[in-house]
Design a protein around this motif. Structure first.
Motif, PDB file in Angstrom:
ATOM      1  N   LEU A 114       9.354  16.488  -8.558  1.00 38.60           N
ATOM      2  CA  LEU A 114       8.528  15.287  -8.476  1.00 38.60           C
ATOM      3  C   LEU A 114       7.858  15.183  -7.117  1.00 38.60           C
ATOM      4  CD1 LEU A 114      10.837  12.581 -10.075  1.00 38.60           C
ATOM      5  CD2 LEU A 114       8.805  13.620 -11.053  1.00 38.60           C
ATOM      6  N   VAL A 115       6.614  14.742  -7.135  1.00 39.49           N
ATOM      7  CA  VAL A 115       5.937  14.435  -5.889  1.00 39.49           C
ATOM      8  C   VAL A 115       6.713  13.304  -5.196  1.00 39.49           C
ATOM      9  CG1 VAL A 115       4.426  12.742  -7.016  1.00 39.49           C
ATOM     10  CG2 VAL A 115       3.682  13.820  -4.917  1.00 39.49           C
ATOM     11  N   THR A 116       6.749  13.349  -3.882  1.00 42.59           N
ATOM     12  CA  THR A 116       7.417  12.273  -3.149  1.00 42.59           C
ATOM     13  C   THR A 116       6.630  10.980  -3.304  1.00 42.59           C
ATOM     14  OG1 THR A 116       8.261  13.843  -1.533  1.00 42.59           O
ATOM     15  CG2 THR A 116       8.206  11.535  -0.860  1.00 42.59           C
ATOM     16  N   CYS A 117       7.303   9.936  -3.684  1.00 42.75           N
ATOM     17  CA  CYS A 117       6.628   8.649  -3.862  1.00 42.75           C
ATOM     18  C   CYS A 117       7.536   7.550  -3.325  1.00 42.75           C
ATOM     19  CB  CYS A 117       6.322   8.396  -5.341  1.00 42.75           C
ATOM     20  SG  CYS A 117       5.670   6.737  -5.638  1.00 42.75           S
ATOM     21  N   PRO A 118       7.002   6.668  -2.471  1.00 38.03           N
ATOM     22  CA  PRO A 118       7.863   5.692  -1.802  1.00 38.03           C
ATOM     23  C   PRO A 118       8.274   4.504  -2.659  1.00 38.03           C
ATOM     24  CG  PRO A 118       5.615   5.359  -1.110  1.00 38.03           C
ATOM     25  CD  PRO A 118       5.605   6.569  -2.011  1.00 38.03           C
ATOM     26  N   ILE A 119       7.748   4.382  -3.874  1.00 36.63           N
ATOM     27  CA  ILE A 119       8.147   3.218  -4.691  1.00 36.63           C
ATOM     28  C   ILE A 119       8.909   3.632  -5.950  1.00 36.63           C
ATOM     29  CG2 ILE A 119       6.182   1.834  -3.867  1.00 36.63           C
ATOM     30  CD1 ILE A 119       5.052   2.207  -6.810  1.00 36.63           C
ATOM     31  N   ARG A 120       9.258   4.901  -6.042  1.00 40.98           N
ATOM     32  CA  ARG A 120       9.813   5.400  -7.322  1.00 40.98           C
ATOM     33  C   ARG A 120      11.015   4.601  -7.817  1.00 40.98           C
ATOM     34  NH1 ARG A 120       9.444  10.726  -6.713  1.00 40.98           N
ATOM     35  NH2 ARG A 120       7.541  10.690  -7.923  1.00 40.98           N
ATOM     36  N   GLU A 131      -2.737  10.651  -2.253  1.00 40.50           N
ATOM     37  CA  GLU A 131      -1.637  11.122  -1.412  1.00 40.50           C
ATOM     38  C   GLU A 131      -0.723   9.933  -1.156  1.00 40.50           C
ATOM     39  OE1 GLU A 131      -3.043  13.165   2.024  1.00 40.50           O
ATOM     40  OE2 GLU A 131      -4.120  14.642   0.814  1.00 40.50           O
ATOM     41  N   PHE A 132       0.551  10.120  -1.438  1.00 40.23           N
ATOM     42  CA  PHE A 132       1.505   9.030  -1.326  1.00 40.23           C
ATOM     43  C   PHE A 132       2.050   8.939   0.101  1.00 40.23           C
ATOM     44  CE2 PHE A 132       1.521  10.387  -5.762  1.00 40.23           C
ATOM     45  CZ  PHE A 132       1.224   9.191  -6.381  1.00 40.23           C
ATOM     46  N   LEU A 133       2.204   7.727   0.572  1.00 34.20           N
ATOM     47  CA  LEU A 133       2.747   7.506   1.912  1.00 34.20           C
ATOM     48  C   LEU A 133       4.254   7.737   1.904  1.00 34.20           C
ATOM     49  CD1 LEU A 133       0.907   4.183   2.902  1.00 34.20           C
ATOM     50  CD2 LEU A 133       0.098   6.543   3.092  1.00 34.20           C
ATOM     51  N   THR A 148       6.990  12.255 -16.466  1.00 36.37           N
ATOM     52  CA  THR A 148       5.678  12.395 -17.101  1.00 36.37           C
ATOM     53  C   THR A 148       4.677  11.411 -16.486  1.00 36.37           C
ATOM     54  OG1 THR A 148       6.875  12.893 -19.121  1.00 36.37           O
ATOM     55  CG2 THR A 148       4.519  12.578 -19.322  1.00 36.37           C
ATOM     56  N   ALA A 149       5.157  10.224 -16.164  1.00 39.23           N
ATOM     57  CA  ALA A 149       4.269   9.255 -15.513  1.00 39.23           C
ATOM     58  C   ALA A 149       3.835   9.765 -14.151  1.00 39.23           C
ATOM     59  CB  ALA A 149       4.981   7.911 -15.371  1.00 39.23           C
ATOM     60  N   CYS A 150       4.760  10.337 -13.416  1.00 41.17           N
ATOM     61  CA  CYS A 150       4.426  10.834 -12.072  1.00 41.17           C
ATOM     62  C   CYS A 150       3.430  11.992 -12.150  1.00 41.17           C
ATOM     63  CB  CYS A 150       5.681  11.273 -11.341  1.00 41.17           C
ATOM     64  SG  CYS A 150       6.899   9.953 -11.136  1.00 41.17           S
ATOM     65  N   LEU A 184       0.870  -1.182   0.000  1.00 36.14           N
ATOM     66  CA  LEU A 184       0.000   0.000   0.000  1.00 36.14           C
ATOM     67  C   LEU A 184       0.906   1.231   0.000  1.00 36.14           C
ATOM     68  CD1 LEU A 184      -2.694   1.554   0.491  1.00 36.14           C
ATOM     69  CD2 LEU A 184      -2.330   1.149   2.929  1.00 36.14           C
ATOM     70  N   PHE A 185       0.741   2.081  -1.026  1.00 33.29           N
ATOM     71  CA  PHE A 185       1.640   3.251  -1.065  1.00 33.29           C
ATOM     72  C   PHE A 185       0.911   4.562  -1.302  1.00 33.29           C
ATOM     73  CE2 PHE A 185       1.956   4.430  -5.581  1.00 33.29           C
ATOM     74  CZ  PHE A 185       1.384   3.324  -6.194  1.00 33.29           C
ATOM     75  N   GLY A 186      -0.403   4.521  -1.502  1.00 31.50           N
ATOM     76  CA  GLY A 186      -1.130   5.764  -1.707  1.00 31.50           C
ATOM     77  C   GLY A 186      -2.576   5.629  -1.257  1.00 31.50           C
ATOM     78  N   ARG A 246      11.659   1.654  -7.822  1.00 31.80           N
ATOM     79  CA  ARG A 246      11.327   0.372  -8.459  1.00 31.80           C
ATOM     80  C   ARG A 246      10.052   0.451  -9.299  1.00 31.80           C
ATOM     81  NH1 ARG A 246      10.943  -4.243  -4.295  1.00 31.80           N
ATOM     82  NH2 ARG A 246      10.465  -5.395  -6.185  1.00 31.80           N
ATOM     83  N   CYS A 247       9.578   1.642  -9.573  1.00 31.19           N
ATOM     84  CA  CYS A 247       8.283   1.774 -10.259  1.00 31.19           C
ATOM     85  C   CYS A 247       8.404   1.520 -11.763  1.00 31.19           C
ATOM     86  CB  CYS A 247       7.722   3.177 -10.025  1.00 31.19           C
ATOM     87  SG  CYS A 247       6.187   3.483 -10.940  1.00 31.19           S
ATOM     88  N   ARG A 248       7.630   0.604 -12.260  1.00 30.37           N
ATOM     89  CA  ARG A 248       7.602   0.287 -13.686  1.00 30.37           C
ATOM     90  C   ARG A 248       7.236   1.518 -14.512  1.00 30.37           C
ATOM     91  NH1 ARG A 248       9.317  -2.459 -17.649  1.00 30.37           N
ATOM     92  NH2 ARG A 248       9.215  -4.382 -16.432  1.00 30.37           N
ATOM     93  N   TRP A 249       6.242   2.278 -14.108  1.00 29.36           N
ATOM     94  CA  TRP A 249       5.800   3.440 -14.899  1.00 29.36           C
ATOM     95  C   TRP A 249       6.877   4.511 -14.936  1.00 29.36           C
ATOM     96  CZ3 TRP A 249       0.022   4.411 -13.145  1.00 29.36           C
ATOM     97  CH2 TRP A 249      -0.748   3.301 -13.523  1.00 29.36           C
ATOM     98  N   TYR A 250       7.513   4.790 -13.789  1.00 30.99           N
ATOM     99  CA  TYR A 250       8.575   5.790 -13.761  1.00 30.99           C
ATOM    100  C   TYR A 250       9.768   5.308 -14.585  1.00 30.99           C
ATOM    101  CZ  TYR A 250      12.105   9.023 -12.093  1.00 30.99           C
ATOM    102  OH  TYR A 250      13.093   9.959 -12.043  1.00 30.99           O
ATOM    103  N   HIS A 251      10.066   4.049 -14.492  1.00 30.38           N
ATOM    104  CA  HIS A 251      11.174   3.460 -15.244  1.00 30.38           C
ATOM    105  C   HIS A 251      10.963   3.684 -16.750  1.00 30.38           C
ATOM    106  CE1 HIS A 251      14.450   0.536 -15.816  1.00 30.38           C
ATOM    107  NE2 HIS A 251      13.722   0.010 -16.769  1.00 30.38           N
TER     108      HIS A 251
HETATM  109  S1  SF4 Z   1       4.502   6.872 -11.694  1.00 30.91           S
HETATM  110 FE1  SF4 Z   1       5.696   8.138 -10.248  1.00 30.91          FE
HETATM  111  S2  SF4 Z   1       4.225   8.813  -8.665  1.00 30.91           S
HETATM  112 FE2  SF4 Z   1       3.290   7.082  -9.789  1.00 30.91          FE
HETATM  113  S3  SF4 Z   1       3.804   5.266  -8.600  1.00 30.91           S
HETATM  114 FE3  SF4 Z   1       5.397   5.484 -10.156  1.00 30.91          FE
HETATM  115  S4  SF4 Z   1       7.043   6.688  -9.202  1.00 30.91           S
HETATM  116 FE4  SF4 Z   1       5.190   6.904  -7.927  1.00 30.91          FE
END
Ligand code: SF4
Length: 130
Positions: free
Chosen positions: A93-99, A28-30, A111-113, A17-19, A101-106
Protein backbone atom coordinates in the motif's frame (compact mmCIF):
# COMPACT_ATOMS: atom_id res chain seq x y z
CA UNK A 1 -13.76 5.02 18.08
CA UNK A 2 -13.37 8.39 16.42
CA UNK A 3 -15.55 8.90 13.39
CA UNK A 4 -14.21 7.77 10.04
CA UNK A 5 -12.84 10.41 7.70
CA UNK A 6 -14.14 11.21 4.24
CA UNK A 7 -11.01 11.40 2.03
CA UNK A 8 -12.78 13.59 -0.53
CA UNK A 9 -13.73 16.55 1.63
CA UNK A 10 -14.00 20.14 0.52
CA UNK A 11 -11.42 22.66 1.70
CA UNK A 12 -12.76 24.18 4.90
CA UNK A 13 -11.29 25.32 8.20
CA UNK A 14 -10.52 22.26 10.31
CA UNK A 15 -10.17 19.91 7.32
CA UNK A 16 -7.03 17.80 7.16
CA UNK A 17 -4.83 18.38 4.13
CA UNK A 18 -3.28 15.00 3.37
CA UNK A 19 -2.38 14.97 -0.31
CA UNK A 20 -1.08 17.29 -3.02
CA UNK A 21 -1.41 16.75 -6.75
CA UNK A 22 1.95 16.59 -8.52
CA UNK A 23 2.82 17.71 -12.06
CA UNK A 24 1.79 14.36 -13.52
CA UNK A 25 -1.67 14.66 -11.99
CA UNK A 26 -1.14 12.04 -9.30
CA UNK A 27 -1.69 12.72 -5.63
CA UNK A 28 1.34 12.55 -3.37
CA UNK A 29 0.36 11.81 0.20
CA UNK A 30 1.87 13.74 3.08
CA UNK A 31 3.61 11.98 5.96
CA UNK A 32 1.23 13.65 8.39
CA UNK A 33 -2.06 15.44 7.73
CA UNK A 34 -2.10 19.20 8.27
CA UNK A 35 -5.22 20.78 9.74
CA UNK A 36 -5.95 23.85 7.63
CA UNK A 37 -7.35 27.13 8.90
CA UNK A 38 -9.51 29.91 7.47
CA UNK A 39 -6.50 31.81 6.16
CA UNK A 40 -5.24 28.78 4.25
CA UNK A 41 -8.66 28.16 2.71
CA UNK A 42 -9.16 31.81 1.73
CA UNK A 43 -5.69 32.01 0.20
CA UNK A 44 -6.08 28.72 -1.64
CA UNK A 45 -9.43 29.83 -3.09
CA UNK A 46 -7.73 32.76 -4.81
CA UNK A 47 -6.26 30.31 -7.32
CA UNK A 48 -7.57 27.19 -9.01
CA UNK A 49 -10.08 25.44 -6.78
CA UNK A 50 -8.13 23.88 -3.91
CA UNK A 51 -10.13 20.65 -4.25
CA UNK A 52 -8.59 20.26 -7.72
CA UNK A 53 -5.03 20.52 -6.37
CA UNK A 54 -5.19 19.10 -2.86
CA UNK A 55 -6.88 16.30 -0.98
CA UNK A 56 -8.67 17.08 2.24
CA UNK A 57 -10.26 14.79 4.81
CA UNK A 58 -13.05 15.61 7.23
CA UNK A 59 -15.37 13.58 9.42
CA UNK A 60 -17.74 11.43 7.37
CA UNK A 61 -21.16 13.04 7.83
CA UNK A 62 -23.11 9.96 6.73
CA UNK A 63 -26.74 10.96 6.18
CA UNK A 64 -25.66 14.55 5.57
CA UNK A 65 -23.92 13.54 2.35
CA UNK A 66 -25.50 12.64 -0.96
CA UNK A 67 -23.13 9.69 -1.39
CA UNK A 68 -24.30 7.96 1.80
CA UNK A 69 -26.20 4.77 1.06
CA UNK A 70 -26.94 3.57 4.59
CA UNK A 71 -25.22 2.10 7.65
CA UNK A 72 -24.84 -1.32 6.02
CA UNK A 73 -23.41 -0.09 2.72
CA UNK A 74 -21.79 3.22 3.69
CA UNK A 75 -20.29 5.59 1.13
CA UNK A 76 -21.48 4.95 -2.43
CA UNK A 77 -18.79 7.07 -4.03
CA UNK A 78 -15.82 4.79 -3.35
CA UNK A 79 -17.50 1.81 -5.03
CA UNK A 80 -18.14 3.88 -8.14
CA UNK A 81 -14.54 5.07 -8.22
CA UNK A 82 -13.17 1.55 -7.76
CA UNK A 83 -15.43 0.24 -10.52
CA UNK A 84 -14.66 3.17 -12.79
CA UNK A 85 -10.90 2.97 -12.36
CA UNK A 86 -10.86 -0.84 -12.50
CA UNK A 87 -7.45 -1.16 -10.82
CA UNK A 88 -6.11 -4.12 -8.90
CA UNK A 89 -4.98 -3.67 -5.33
CA UNK A 90 -1.23 -3.34 -4.94
CA UNK A 91 0.59 -5.79 -2.70
CA UNK A 92 2.26 -2.84 -0.99
CA UNK A 93 0.00 0.00 0.00
CA UNK A 94 1.06 3.54 -0.69
CA UNK A 95 1.81 5.39 2.53
CA UNK A 96 -1.21 7.42 3.53
CA UNK A 97 -1.52 9.45 6.74
CA UNK A 98 -5.26 8.95 7.23
CA UNK A 99 -5.58 5.23 6.50
CA UNK A 100 -6.49 4.15 10.02
CA UNK A 101 -9.59 6.37 9.88
CA UNK A 102 -10.32 6.43 6.15
CA UNK A 103 -13.92 5.68 5.20
CA UNK A 104 -12.92 4.37 1.74
CA UNK A 105 -10.21 2.06 3.10
CA UNK A 106 -12.57 0.88 5.82
CA UNK A 107 -15.08 -0.17 3.15
CA UNK A 108 -12.95 -1.33 0.21
CA UNK A 109 -9.50 -1.95 1.67
CA UNK A 110 -6.46 -1.92 -0.60
CA UNK A 111 -8.61 -1.67 -3.74
CA UNK A 112 -9.68 1.81 -2.67
CA UNK A 113 -6.07 2.84 -2.17
CA UNK A 114 -5.12 1.54 -5.62
CA UNK A 115 -7.59 3.96 -7.18
CA UNK A 116 -7.00 6.87 -4.86
CA UNK A 117 -3.94 8.71 -6.13
CA UNK A 118 -5.71 9.92 -9.27
CA UNK A 119 -8.74 11.21 -7.46
CA UNK A 120 -9.09 14.92 -6.95
CA UNK A 121 -12.49 16.18 -6.05
CA UNK A 122 -14.41 18.02 -8.83
CA UNK A 123 -12.25 16.82 -11.72
CA UNK A 124 -11.34 13.14 -11.64
CA UNK A 125 -14.35 12.10 -9.65
CA UNK A 126 -16.60 13.68 -12.26
CA UNK A 127 -14.65 12.00 -15.06
CA UNK A 128 -14.75 8.59 -13.44
CA UNK A 129 -18.44 8.83 -12.80
CA UNK A 130 -19.32 10.21 -16.24
S1 SF4 B 1 -8.41 5.16 0.06
FE1 SF4 B 1 -6.37 4.58 0.85
S2 SF4 B 1 -4.91 6.03 -0.10
FE2 SF4 B 1 -7.00 6.89 -0.33
S3 SF4 B 1 -7.27 8.24 1.42
FE3 SF4 B 1 -8.10 6.25 2.01
S4 SF4 B 1 -6.41 5.14 3.01
FE4 SF4 B 1 -5.53 6.89 1.89
Amino acid sequence: MASLLCPSSIAKPGAKLFGIQNASGHVEFLDEPITVDKTFVETARQGRAPEERFRFASNCIKTGCGHWTGEATGCGLVGKIVDGMNRNAEATLVTCPIRDRCRWYHQQGATACASCDEVVRNVRVAAVLA
